[in-house]
Write a protein that holds these residues in place. Structure first.
Motif, PDB file in Angstrom:
ATOM      1  N   ARG A 150      11.248  12.124   4.798  1.00 49.22           N
ATOM      2  CA  ARG A 150      10.541  11.055   4.112  1.00 49.22           C
ATOM      3  C   ARG A 150       9.338  11.643   3.383  1.00 49.22           C
ATOM      4  O   ARG A 150       8.990  12.807   3.579  1.00 49.22           O
ATOM      5  CB  ARG A 150      10.159   9.958   5.116  1.00 49.22           C
ATOM      6  N   ARG A 153       2.178  10.434   2.230  1.00 49.78           N
ATOM      7  CA  ARG A 153       1.249   9.545   1.516  1.00 49.78           C
ATOM      8  C   ARG A 153      -0.026  10.301   1.136  1.00 49.78           C
ATOM      9  O   ARG A 153      -1.044   9.696   0.831  1.00 49.78           O
ATOM     10  CB  ARG A 153       0.957   8.301   2.359  1.00 49.78           C
ATOM     11  N   GLU A 319       7.069   7.557   3.839  1.00 46.79           N
ATOM     12  CA  GLU A 319       7.709   6.450   3.116  1.00 46.79           C
ATOM     13  C   GLU A 319       8.765   7.030   2.178  1.00 46.79           C
ATOM     14  O   GLU A 319       8.852   8.238   2.004  1.00 46.79           O
ATOM     15  CB  GLU A 319       6.645   5.690   2.303  1.00 46.79           C
TER      16      GLU A 319
END
Ligand code: HEM
Ligand code: NAG
Ligand code: NAG
Length: 329
Positions: A150, A153, A319
């Motif tokens: 993933r 951030r 994310e």
């Protein structure tokens, strides 16, 4: 026999973990998108193929992006983030500035994937797949890419400056930087074999041509005629961005000639040539890979998988970015 074992293994162990991996911290596996985005790998491959057909060097540039991603906070696509808000882009670090390229290709892949299956395939996995596809396109080995990373951030400019080895680092420093990422001497030598394709700028090896150790003399581990040839387009001052093949012999082929060059004192970067260092056993590996192309290609694939496993974000961490250049708002 091996095949049926693989099948049984997949059913007993991998399948349940795939379900589990979807939601919680887990490991990476090649089938990650088989149901959620079955065309993912095909799409990556076709965009990479087009980009490399247009610009052969792009294969090298995409391979390097994955490396520069994985060595900074793990393989989490942190390298792709532009400046914004509190994010200071890694693109301006010493190793990346005026050097890292291929970001537009990653954008093209991402937008094709977003059309096919929105917010499903991570930018970090795109980098890993593009690195494999690039290697294959230049005649290198193939491997199944473990998937399920993933996206971060955040980015780390200091990590990019400090964790990625520099071309004038000592052998020990480079090895230490690899070990800090869980990679060993074999991985270091095999992965350095990436320099069988692609380019380097004059500024990354000039010191070797003129003043290697502060005594006004060139590096004595550099072949004299090769050095003279390099000085032709890499003057004492100026021409910083002039490009040179990392592997002068077969610059576009993914093969073991990089190692043959090193044995002939024709490695371009100091970090290439220092692999001949006797202590630590890297010389023996250079000799083996120079001798045996298959052995190099096989180890390269293994080491790429290992590098691709550097602290990925999985489960609920991180994310799936919509755009690789910015975090989701
Ligand atoms: C061992 C330590 C390493 C050092 C010190 C190093 C350093 C460098 C430098 C200085 C360049 C030229 C950049 C420029 O002038 O713009 C370069 C290019 C490149 N590096 Fe490395 N590198 C290392 C390991 C690796 C690894 C592990 C990989 C991939 C797995 C890799 C892949 C590449 C590729 C493919 C290029 C050519 C990129 C292009 O043409 O756009 N390098 N490297
Ligand atoms: C290595 O290169 C960097 C960047 O060009 C430079 O700042 C540094 O002084 C060099 N280090 C050595 C030991 O030559
Ligand atoms: C070589 O480098 C040393 C130290 O970095 C410097 O003092 C010297 O002037 C340089 N010599 C030449 C010929 O550039």
């Amino acid at each position: 026999m091996a095949k049926s074992f693989l099948l049984v293994f997949t059913f007993l162990f991998v399948a349940p973990l795939c379900l589990y991996g979807k939601t919680s911290a887990g490991f990476l596996y090649p089938q990650f998108y088989d149901h959620s985005c079955p065309k993912a790998q095909e799409i990556v491959k076709s965009v990479v193929a087009k980009a490399v057909a247009k610009d052969v060097r792009m294969a090298a540039s995409l391979l390097r992006l994955h490396f520069h991603d994985c060595f900074v906070k793990g393989c989490d696509a942190s390298i792709l983030l532009d400046n914004s808000g509190s994010i200071i882009s890694e693109k301006r670090s010493v190793p990346n500035r005026n050097s890292a390229r291929g970001f537009e290709v990653i954008d093209d892949i991402k937008s094709a994937l977003e059309k096919e299956c929105p917010q499903t395939v991570s930018c970090a996995d795109i980098l890993a797949l593009a690195a494999r596809d690039s290697t294959v396109l230049r005649g290198g080995p193939s491997w199944e890419v473990p998937l399920g990373r993933r996206d971060s951030r955040g980015a780390s400019l200091s990590g990019s400056n400090n964790n990625i080895p520099a071309p004038n680092n000592t052998f020990q420093t480079i090895l230490t930087k690899f070990k800090l990422k869980g990679l060993n001497l074999v991985d270091l030598v095999a992965l350095s074999g990436s320099h069988t394709i692609g380019n380097a700028r004059c500024t990354t090896f000039r010191q070797r041509l003129y003043n290697q150790s502060g005594n006004g003399q060139p590096d004595n581990t550099l072949d004299l005629s090769y050095a003279a040839q390099l000085r032709g387009r890499c003057p004492r001052s100026g021409g910083d961005q002039n490009l040179f093949f990392l592997d002068f012999a077969t610059p576009k082929d993914f093969d073991n000639s990089y190692f043959k060059n090193i044995l002939a004192s024709k490695g371009l970067l100091n970090s290439d040539q220092v692999l001949l260092t006797k202590n630590g056993g890297s010389r023996a590996l250079v000799e083996q890979y120079a001798e045996n192309n298959e052995l190099f290609l096989e180890q390269f694939a293994k080491s790429m998988i290992k590098m691709g496993n550097i602290s990925p974000l999985t489960g609920y961490r991180g994310e799936i970015r919509k755009h690789c250049r910015k975090i989701n708002s």
